[in-house]
Design a protein around this motif. Structure first.
Motif, PDB file in Angstrom:
ATOM      1  N   ARG A   1       0.828  -1.212   0.000  1.00  7.79           N
ATOM      2  CA  ARG A   1       0.000   0.000   0.000  1.00  7.79           C
ATOM      3  C   ARG A   1       0.860   1.259   0.000  1.00  7.79           C
ATOM      4  O   ARG A   1       0.666   2.176  -0.784  1.00  7.79           O
ATOM      5  CB  ARG A   1      -0.915   0.029   1.234  1.00  7.79           C
ATOM      6  CG  ARG A   1      -2.267  -0.619   1.034  1.00  7.79           C
ATOM      7  CD  ARG A   1      -3.272  -0.171   2.100  1.00  7.79           C
ATOM      8  NE  ARG A   1      -2.762  -0.182   3.462  1.00  7.79           N
ATOM      9  CZ  ARG A   1      -2.822  -1.225   4.286  1.00  7.79           C
ATOM     10  NH1 ARG A   1      -3.374  -2.342   3.881  1.00  7.79           N
ATOM     11  NH2 ARG A   1      -2.370  -1.138   5.514  1.00  7.79           N
ATOM     12  N   VAL A   2       1.851   1.288   0.899  1.00  7.31           N
ATOM     13  CA  VAL A   2       2.683   2.492   1.056  1.00  7.31           C
ATOM     14  C   VAL A   2       3.590   2.699  -0.160  1.00  7.31           C
ATOM     15  O   VAL A   2       3.727   3.826  -0.653  1.00  7.31           O
ATOM     16  CB  VAL A   2       3.502   2.427   2.371  1.00  7.31           C
ATOM     17  CG1 VAL A   2       4.481   3.578   2.465  1.00  7.31           C
ATOM     18  CG2 VAL A   2       2.566   2.420   3.581  1.00  7.31           C
ATOM     19  N   VAL A   3       4.194   1.622  -0.658  1.00  7.64           N
ATOM     20  CA  VAL A   3       5.078   1.749  -1.833  1.00  7.64           C
ATOM     21  C   VAL A   3       4.277   2.223  -3.048  1.00  7.64           C
ATOM     22  O   VAL A   3       4.737   3.068  -3.820  1.00  7.64           O
ATOM     23  CB  VAL A   3       5.811   0.417  -2.116  1.00  7.64           C
ATOM     24  CG1 VAL A   3       6.561   0.480  -3.449  1.00  7.64           C
ATOM     25  CG2 VAL A   3       6.790   0.096  -0.987  1.00  7.64           C
ATOM     26  N   LYS A   4       3.057   1.720  -3.176  1.00 12.03           N
ATOM     27  CA  LYS A   4       2.167   2.163  -4.273  1.00 12.03           C
ATOM     28  C   LYS A   4       1.905   3.676  -4.161  1.00 12.03           C
ATOM     29  O   LYS A   4       1.975   4.400  -5.160  1.00 12.03           O
ATOM     30  CB  LYS A   4       0.857   1.370  -4.192  1.00 12.03           C
ATOM     31  CG  LYS A   4      -0.186   1.718  -5.231  1.00 12.03           C
ATOM     32  CD  LYS A   4      -1.446   0.867  -5.049  1.00 12.03           C
ATOM     33  CE  LYS A   4      -2.211   1.264  -3.792  1.00 12.03           C
ATOM     34  NZ  LYS A   4      -3.499   0.566  -3.645  1.00 12.03           N
ATOM     35  N   GLU A   5       1.655   4.146  -2.934  1.00 13.70           N
ATOM     36  CA  GLU A   5       1.424   5.590  -2.708  1.00 13.70           C
ATOM     37  C   GLU A   5       2.663   6.413  -3.077  1.00 13.70           C
ATOM     38  O   GLU A   5       2.573   7.466  -3.704  1.00 13.70           O
ATOM     39  CB  GLU A   5       1.093   5.849  -1.228  1.00 13.70           C
ATOM     40  CG  GLU A   5      -0.325   5.492  -0.829  1.00 13.70           C
ATOM     41  CD  GLU A   5      -0.474   5.398   0.695  1.00 13.70           C
ATOM     42  OE1 GLU A   5       0.405   5.926   1.432  1.00 13.70           O
ATOM     43  OE2 GLU A   5      -1.457   4.784   1.156  1.00 13.70           O
ATOM     44  N   ILE A   6       3.840   5.901  -2.701  1.00 11.94           N
ATOM     45  CA  ILE A   6       5.094   6.615  -2.988  1.00 11.94           C
ATOM     46  C   ILE A   6       5.300   6.734  -4.503  1.00 11.94           C
ATOM     47  O   ILE A   6       5.623   7.818  -5.012  1.00 11.94           O
ATOM     48  CB  ILE A   6       6.303   5.905  -2.319  1.00 11.94           C
ATOM     49  CG1 ILE A   6       6.220   6.051  -0.795  1.00 11.94           C
ATOM     50  CG2 ILE A   6       7.637   6.440  -2.848  1.00 11.94           C
ATOM     51  CD1 ILE A   6       7.150   5.135  -0.012  1.00 11.94           C
TER      52      ILE A   6
END
Length: 367
Positions: free
Chosen positions: A88-93
């Motif tokens: 989730r976080v890597v996708k946001e980054i």
């Protein structure tokens, strides 16, 4: 289906495969009840989610069955929470930094897949970005953001795969940030895991599975053991304290490098690992006069190679421990081994609750 019933049906899947592919008398076989999991959720330590873009929004998930329609999976209840969070976080980054997503149809864009793996024993997380090209814009910024927003990520790797293929990983990997490997602990043994090395997806059940392998191997401290399809050496290292010598082989050179490091770190002088196909390496050892007493095979879903089965039959190892993730190919391989061997017992183990998959440890002994 209630979990207790899933375990009953998984044993039945194994029985049906034996009925379909062998002439064995099922009534006479010792097929034990399936070993289940205490808490059959949030167990998978690795996810490989494809990236896509819908109306400017980045999504990560899996393809709908028999299609190229990507389903966004922000939270999966059989994935370990740490992998859900990392994706989730890597996708946001990647979205925040406007890093282009690969488009399979047009063959444009860059990032294809986010692979996240957690070492359940240590909490270390590894993130791998699979890219279509080597040139990754804003590389330092991506790494800095991942390390800031996900301090648990100890290893950030880029893998390049520009081919039109269903395979996730390409041949070239680059270390972007942190360590090259993460540390996992099973029982009293710690393992180093590099991004491409195979490791069981359910570490809690893996301990139960490997203890079953140890029981089936029946070691006294003198035996020569082959660990075929060894990955990072997990099974062989699990057995090494009770074996005379362990030899393992695998085609993934990173896995063998990890296996050698793991053996060295554990101070095991009796474990040796070689890069190569089991069906090529084992006959070479036998020709040189090294004959195993116990052969442990943990093959991929396609089962064992014919040449390896022929070599096992020729060596006359007193015990074969077959760890299978596919009852159908297990049954077919048993047909061949039954020329010289008989099945003592079969122990199904549930490595993948909420799915139809079942692993099985079979103790097969020389007639």
């Amino acid at each position: 289906m209630a979990y207790s019933q899933q375990l009953v049906e998984k044993r039945d899947i194994l029985i049906q495969a034996l009925e379909r592919h062998t002439k064995l008398d099922i009534e006479k076989l010792d097929i034990r009840p399936t070993i289940g999991m205490d808490d059959p959720w949030l167990y998978r330590n690795k996810s490989q989610f494809q990236l896509g873009e819908i109306k400017g929004n980045y999504i990560a998930g899996l393809y709908s069955i028999n299609s190229h329609r990507l389903i966004d999976i922000p939270n999966c209840i059989v994935q370990h929470p740490a992998t859900n969070k990392a994706v989730r976080v890597v996708k946001e980054i990647l979205s925040d930094l406007h890093i282009p997503v690969y488009d399979e149809r047009k063959r444009t864009g860059l990032v294809r897949t986010i692979v996240a793996r957690v070492a359940v024993g240590t909490g270390d997380v590894q993130v791998v970005l699979i890219t279509a090209k080597k040139d990754l814009p804003k590389k330092e910024l991506i790494v800095a953001e991942i390390q800031k927003r996900l301090p648990e990520v100890k290893s950030i790797i880029q893998n390049i795969n520009g081919k039109k293929t269903s395979l996730i990983f390409g041949d070239e990997s680059l270390q972007l940030g942190g360590e090259e490997t993460i540390q996992e602990v099973l029982g009293d043994i710690s393992f180093e895991l590099s991004s491409r090395a195979f490791f069981q997806l359910n570490p809690i059940q893996t301990v139960k599975l490997y203890d079953e392998v140890k029981t089936a191997a029946g070691l006294t401290g003198k035996e020569k053991v082959v660990d075929a399809y060894c990955g990072v050496g997990t099974i062989g290292l699990w057995l090494a304290d009770k074996a005379g010598e362990v030899r393992g082989m695998d085609v993934v050179k990173e896995g063998i490098r990890d296996a050698r490091k793991n053996a060295e770190r554990l101070g095991l002088k009796n474990a040796h690992y070689e890069v190569g196909k089991a069906e090529t390496v084992m006959p070479k050892w036998v020709k040189a006069g090294w004959r195993p007493d116990v052969v442990v095979v943990d093959p991929p879903r396609a089962g064992c190679d014919e040449t390896l089965l022929d070599t096992i039959l020729k060596t006359g190892a007193k015990t074969v421990v077959y760890v299978s993730c596919n009852p159908s190919t297990l049954a077919k391989d048993l047909n061949k081994l039954m020329k010289k061997y008989k099945i003592e017992y079969m122990q199904p183990v549930d490595m993948f609750p909420q799915t139809s998959h079942v692993e099985c440890v079979s103790q097969i002994v020389l007639k």
